[in-house]
Design an enzyme around this catalytic site. Sequence first.
Site, PDB file in Angstrom:
ATOM      1  N   ILE A  79      -0.196 -12.501   8.101  1.00 30.56           N
ATOM      2  CA  ILE A  79       0.713 -11.914   7.108  1.00 30.56           C
ATOM      3  C   ILE A  79       0.249 -10.460   7.004  1.00 30.56           C
ATOM      4  O   ILE A  79      -0.944 -10.183   6.902  1.00 30.56           O
ATOM      5  CB  ILE A  79       0.641 -12.668   5.755  1.00 30.56           C
ATOM      6  CG1 ILE A  79       1.504 -11.997   4.679  1.00 30.56           C
ATOM      7  CG2 ILE A  79      -0.768 -12.817   5.248  1.00 30.56           C
ATOM      8  CD1 ILE A  79       1.583 -12.820   3.363  1.00 30.56           C
ATOM      9  N   SER A  80       1.192  -9.520   7.066  1.00 30.31           N
ATOM     10  CA  SER A  80       0.825  -8.108   7.173  1.00 30.31           C
ATOM     11  C   SER A  80       0.212  -7.579   5.868  1.00 30.31           C
ATOM     12  O   SER A  80       0.423  -8.135   4.779  1.00 30.31           O
ATOM     13  CB  SER A  80       2.073  -7.282   7.513  1.00 30.31           C
ATOM     14  OG  SER A  80       2.717  -7.829   8.639  1.00 30.31           O
ATOM     15  N   GLN A  81      -0.491  -6.462   5.997  1.00 24.30           N
ATOM     16  CA  GLN A  81      -1.076  -5.755   4.849  1.00 24.30           C
ATOM     17  C   GLN A  81       0.049  -5.376   3.868  1.00 24.30           C
ATOM     18  O   GLN A  81       1.109  -4.892   4.309  1.00 24.30           O
ATOM     19  CB  GLN A  81      -1.752  -4.490   5.386  1.00 24.30           C
ATOM     20  CG  GLN A  81      -2.408  -3.624   4.356  1.00 24.30           C
ATOM     21  CD  GLN A  81      -2.729  -2.237   4.914  1.00 24.30           C
ATOM     22  OE1 GLN A  81      -2.078  -1.764   5.846  1.00 24.30           O
ATOM     23  NE2 GLN A  81      -3.727  -1.602   4.353  1.00 24.30           N
TER      24      GLN A  81
END
Length: 212
Positions: A60-62
Amino acid sequence: MNRAESRLQMVARQIKARGVSDHRVLAAMGKVQRHEFVADNQQASAYGDHPLPIGEGQTISQPYMVASMTESLGLDGCERVLEIGTGSGYQAAVLAELAREVISIERIESLAARARTRIDNLGYKNVTVIVADGTLGWPDQAPYQGILVTAGAPLVPKPLLEQLDIGGKLVIPVGKRQTQLVEIHTRTGPEDYDTRHETACRFVDLIGKYGW
Ligand code: SAM
């Protein structure tokens, strides 16, 4: 600090402080419950300033990257948006807060199934998750007023440019496997595109016919 407070702190310190200013994007980031999209053993890190593992070697991206790339789409609520790389479903939920309709494509079936369940449980009715090679886009519902790719591509997939509406924007990390630049392609006419290069980033591989 409870989760709502952690979320507000995330918006203030990680997102607003780095220059994201679209009020609708900031409100969506403050609303979507990021902890619902990460595993039980990652709950303490759900609002941290970094990507997190979600299984199958994916992430899951930043939060900042999610907010910044979303802001680059310039959404006003009327759009049909295509996302490539559903992953946990978090970015799709953020887009669902900001656009009329979201079509999100994931190539790994187990991730798509989990994301679908989370999105349904949170009550989003304007998101469709599809298992497919997103480098081909999804021509059935084209054109899109926004296309967001959340995996790193070696080159911009041609089908995505073709499926963009006039005036629509494609936001995509492009570059080498280790590091990419976020590119923003605006379709200004049937054969014309305007291109801007933004933040350096590091995404997992976009795998497929027009990917790695
Ligand atoms: N947007 C996601 C989120 O909010 O959790 C994070 C995406 S993760 C960084 C990248 C995702 O892209 C992975 O789940 C990966 O399986 C997916 N992916 C890679 N190549 C793809 C392709 N050709 N079509 C669809 N999904 C792809």
